[in-house]
Design a protein around this motif. Sequence first.
Motif, PDB file in Angstrom:
ATOM      1  N   ASN A  60      29.014  43.483  32.198  1.00  0.00           N
ATOM      2  CA  ASN A  60      27.757  44.192  32.460  1.00  0.00           C
ATOM      3  C   ASN A  60      26.756  43.372  33.251  1.00  0.00           C
ATOM      4  O   ASN A  60      26.647  42.165  33.067  1.00  0.00           O
ATOM      5  CB  ASN A  60      27.085  44.594  31.136  1.00  0.00           C
ATOM      6  CG  ASN A  60      27.993  45.465  30.287  1.00  0.00           C
ATOM      7  OD1 ASN A  60      28.511  45.046  29.271  1.00  0.00           O
ATOM      8  ND2 ASN A  60      28.198  46.677  30.742  1.00  0.00           N
ATOM      9  N   PHE A  91      22.821  43.393  33.224  1.00  0.00           N
ATOM     10  CA  PHE A  91      21.657  43.915  32.489  1.00  0.00           C
ATOM     11  C   PHE A  91      20.839  42.665  32.166  1.00  0.00           C
ATOM     12  O   PHE A  91      20.952  42.069  31.098  1.00  0.00           O
ATOM     13  CB  PHE A  91      22.133  44.619  31.207  1.00  0.00           C
ATOM     14  CG  PHE A  91      21.174  45.625  30.617  1.00  0.00           C
ATOM     15  CD1 PHE A  91      19.856  45.713  31.042  1.00  0.00           C
ATOM     16  CD2 PHE A  91      21.598  46.494  29.614  1.00  0.00           C
ATOM     17  CE1 PHE A  91      18.992  46.656  30.485  1.00  0.00           C
ATOM     18  CE2 PHE A  91      20.754  47.435  29.051  1.00  0.00           C
ATOM     19  CZ  PHE A  91      19.446  47.519  29.494  1.00  0.00           C
ATOM     20  N   GLU A 133      17.967  41.887  31.406  1.00  0.00           N
ATOM     21  CA  GLU A 133      17.109  41.801  30.221  1.00  0.00           C
ATOM     22  C   GLU A 133      17.838  41.088  29.077  1.00  0.00           C
ATOM     23  O   GLU A 133      17.201  40.545  28.165  1.00  0.00           O
ATOM     24  CB  GLU A 133      16.705  43.208  29.754  1.00  0.00           C
ATOM     25  CG  GLU A 133      15.658  43.888  30.626  1.00  0.00           C
ATOM     26  CD  GLU A 133      16.249  44.661  31.816  1.00  0.00           C
ATOM     27  OE1 GLU A 133      17.357  44.306  32.278  1.00  0.00           O
ATOM     28  OE2 GLU A 133      15.591  45.600  32.285  1.00  0.00           O
ATOM     29  N   VAL A 158      26.199  40.124  27.705  1.00  0.00           N
ATOM     30  CA  VAL A 158      25.205  41.180  27.493  1.00  0.00           C
ATOM     31  C   VAL A 158      25.451  41.889  26.160  1.00  0.00           C
ATOM     32  O   VAL A 158      24.552  42.014  25.333  1.00  0.00           O
ATOM     33  CB  VAL A 158      25.199  42.178  28.679  1.00  0.00           C
ATOM     34  CG1 VAL A 158      24.296  43.365  28.377  1.00  0.00           C
ATOM     35  CG2 VAL A 158      24.748  41.493  29.959  1.00  0.00           C
ATOM     36  N   THR A 187      11.842  50.662  33.529  1.00  0.00           N
ATOM     37  CA  THR A 187      12.676  50.514  32.346  1.00  0.00           C
ATOM     38  C   THR A 187      11.922  49.790  31.228  1.00  0.00           C
ATOM     39  O   THR A 187      10.778  49.387  31.403  1.00  0.00           O
ATOM     40  CB  THR A 187      14.017  49.823  32.687  1.00  0.00           C
ATOM     41  OG1 THR A 187      13.830  48.421  32.763  1.00  0.00           O
ATOM     42  CG2 THR A 187      14.582  50.325  34.009  1.00  0.00           C
ATOM     43  N   TYR A 217      12.234  45.951  34.935  1.00  0.00           N
ATOM     44  CA  TYR A 217      13.141  46.406  35.988  1.00  0.00           C
ATOM     45  C   TYR A 217      12.675  47.772  36.482  1.00  0.00           C
ATOM     46  O   TYR A 217      12.340  48.645  35.678  1.00  0.00           O
ATOM     47  CB  TYR A 217      14.560  46.517  35.409  1.00  0.00           C
ATOM     48  CG  TYR A 217      15.661  46.591  36.448  1.00  0.00           C
ATOM     49  CD1 TYR A 217      16.307  45.442  36.881  1.00  0.00           C
ATOM     50  CD2 TYR A 217      16.059  47.825  36.980  1.00  0.00           C
ATOM     51  CE1 TYR A 217      17.330  45.506  37.828  1.00  0.00           C
ATOM     52  CE2 TYR A 217      17.076  47.894  37.927  1.00  0.00           C
ATOM     53  CZ  TYR A 217      17.705  46.735  38.348  1.00  0.00           C
ATOM     54  OH  TYR A 217      18.709  46.796  39.280  1.00  0.00           O
ATOM     55  N   GLN A 229      24.613  48.112  25.867  1.00  0.00           N
ATOM     56  CA  GLN A 229      24.813  47.255  27.038  1.00  0.00           C
ATOM     57  C   GLN A 229      24.992  48.066  28.323  1.00  0.00           C
ATOM     58  O   GLN A 229      24.869  47.517  29.419  1.00  0.00           O
ATOM     59  CB  GLN A 229      25.987  46.282  26.828  1.00  0.00           C
ATOM     60  CG  GLN A 229      27.348  46.913  26.630  1.00  0.00           C
ATOM     61  CD  GLN A 229      27.683  47.178  25.174  1.00  0.00           C
ATOM     62  OE1 GLN A 229      26.831  47.557  24.380  1.00  0.00           O
ATOM     63  NE2 GLN A 229      28.953  46.991  24.814  1.00  0.00           N
ATOM     64  N   ASN A 230      25.273  49.351  28.204  1.00  0.00           N
ATOM     65  CA  ASN A 230      25.399  50.200  29.383  1.00  0.00           C
ATOM     66  C   ASN A 230      24.140  51.021  29.657  1.00  0.00           C
ATOM     67  O   ASN A 230      24.153  51.936  30.486  1.00  0.00           O
ATOM     68  CB  ASN A 230      26.621  51.113  29.256  1.00  0.00           C
ATOM     69  CG  ASN A 230      27.917  50.325  29.241  1.00  0.00           C
ATOM     70  OD1 ASN A 230      28.491  50.087  28.173  1.00  0.00           O
ATOM     71  ND2 ASN A 230      28.368  49.864  30.389  1.00  0.00           N
ATOM     72  N   GLY A 231      23.060  50.707  28.927  1.00  0.00           N
ATOM     73  CA  GLY A 231      21.786  51.348  29.264  1.00  0.00           C
ATOM     74  C   GLY A 231      21.290  52.393  28.290  1.00  0.00           C
ATOM     75  O   GLY A 231      20.486  53.247  28.669  1.00  0.00           O
ATOM     76  N   ARG A 257      19.953  56.227  31.168  1.00  0.00           N
ATOM     77  CA  ARG A 257      19.959  55.503  32.430  1.00  0.00           C
ATOM     78  C   ARG A 257      20.208  56.504  33.550  1.00  0.00           C
ATOM     79  O   ARG A 257      20.462  57.683  33.304  1.00  0.00           O
ATOM     80  CB  ARG A 257      21.073  54.456  32.446  1.00  0.00           C
ATOM     81  CG  ARG A 257      22.443  55.113  32.506  1.00  0.00           C
ATOM     82  CD  ARG A 257      23.588  54.142  32.673  1.00  0.00           C
ATOM     83  NE  ARG A 257      23.538  53.406  33.923  1.00  0.00           N
ATOM     84  CZ  ARG A 257      24.278  52.340  34.173  1.00  0.00           C
ATOM     85  NH1 ARG A 257      25.126  51.904  33.248  1.00  0.00           N
ATOM     86  NH2 ARG A 257      24.210  51.725  35.324  1.00  0.00           N
ATOM     87  N   LYS A 266      18.760  51.055  33.939  1.00  0.00           N
ATOM     88  CA  LYS A 266      19.176  51.292  32.547  1.00  0.00           C
ATOM     89  C   LYS A 266      17.967  51.336  31.614  1.00  0.00           C
ATOM     90  O   LYS A 266      16.982  50.634  31.844  1.00  0.00           O
ATOM     91  CB  LYS A 266      20.059  50.143  32.084  1.00  0.00           C
ATOM     92  CG  LYS A 266      21.414  50.080  32.768  1.00  0.00           C
ATOM     93  CD  LYS A 266      22.067  48.742  32.447  1.00  0.00           C
ATOM     94  CE  LYS A 266      23.565  48.793  32.623  1.00  0.00           C
ATOM     95  NZ  LYS A 266      24.176  47.494  32.291  1.00  0.00           N
ATOM     96  N   SER A 267      18.094  52.096  30.555  1.00  0.00           N
ATOM     97  CA  SER A 267      17.082  52.163  29.480  1.00  0.00           C
ATOM     98  C   SER A 267      15.696  52.467  30.055  1.00  0.00           C
ATOM     99  O   SER A 267      14.750  51.703  29.898  1.00  0.00           O
ATOM    100  CB  SER A 267      17.074  50.849  28.682  1.00  0.00           C
ATOM    101  OG  SER A 267      18.387  50.515  28.256  1.00  0.00           O
TER     102      SER A 267
END
Length: 343
Positions: free
Chosen positions: A100, A102, A104, A112, A193, A213, A241-243, A247, A260-261
């Motif tokens: 991933n 990400f 953050e 992640v 995000t 982000y 981890q995928n948002g 997303r 994501k998120s």
Amino acid sequence: MANIHIPPGWRLRERDVTPESIYLDRRQFVARMGGGAVLAAASIACGPGRGAAEVQRGPLDNIPDTPTADLYPVAMSDPRFTPGERHGEVSPEEIVATYNNFYEFGTDKDGVWRNVAPFEARPWEIEVSGLVDNPGVYDLVELERAFPLEERIYRHRCVERWSVVVPWIGFPLARLVERVQPRSDARYVAFVTFDRPEQAIGRKSMTWWPWPYHEALRMDEAMNELAFVVTGMYGHPLQKQNGAPVRIHLPWKYGYKSPKSIVRIDFTAEQPPTFWNTSTPAEYGFYSNVDPGVPHPRWSQAQEEIVGTGTRIPTLPFNGYGEWVSDLYGGRVTPVGDVPHAR
Ligand SMILES: Nc1nc2c(c(=O)[nH]1)N[C@H]1C(S)=C(S)[C@@H](COP(=O)(O)O)O[C@H]1N2
Ligand SMILES: [Mo]
């Protein structure tokens, strides 16, 4: 070479359609949702001094408690959005959940998923602001129940030269835009995000990035039928981890254009700044359509590696989705001036 005709992704034969059972089993999903609790109980039973807080969750155990879990898996799967010949197989979820980007949660791709435990991805609200007739704070649950959820299998191509093929679940971004009624002077849609240093170790430690982000699209890009608001993957709600819990995914653009998120969607008249263009303007443009003909300053974009397979394939203009989106750019993959190094 020039004679080889590659059919569009949706023109596929029966055997190219991945049987749902390969990546989706409702009992597995239910087991996963409860998996954390089972593990925690086991660790308490197993030894003194080991509480639930010490239990390391697996990469597939990061689905937040989701009030809309009853909506998954979804029945609607558009046959146009399948991998097809040139896209090969759907990537195993184990790959997509452990490789991933990400920031953050750190810059180590395989780290992640190990860092997302403190992230509280539910309940969740999205603020809609700017040049719209219906601004306000929307509960994600309300949106998930307002628009029929459908599955789209999209290739996801990172600017770093890797790709995966993911069965996302969600609804077209156009439905959400229509719902909030942009005014005629709204020309861009910006996404912001989540920003919680206390729940995200990378966000907390890497203070030099322009957090939170943020990304943006031109209005006609946002209204294109490919632009997708994603709330689920592989038949269940998104992994953190995928948002999770929501997303964007834009299959014709490099992965960093898919935030994501997200917590806010802002409608503007001027082109909004974006995270990567602000950080490194010489390398990352605003449009960032997948373009094998325009190398990144530090590497060629002509090929990509399918993560987990060791296989390299040629990268296609617009990531293979040109028939849907090339009109948006007058047929030119990289608009003039999008990145300084593009000629
Ligand atoms: N909030 C946020 N969104 C983000 C990123 C990020 O660092 N933070 N990275 C982007 C990049 S570079 C990619 S390739 C994709 C990765 O999505 P995936 O991990 O689900 O494959 O997320 C994009 N969205
Ligand atoms: Mo990326």
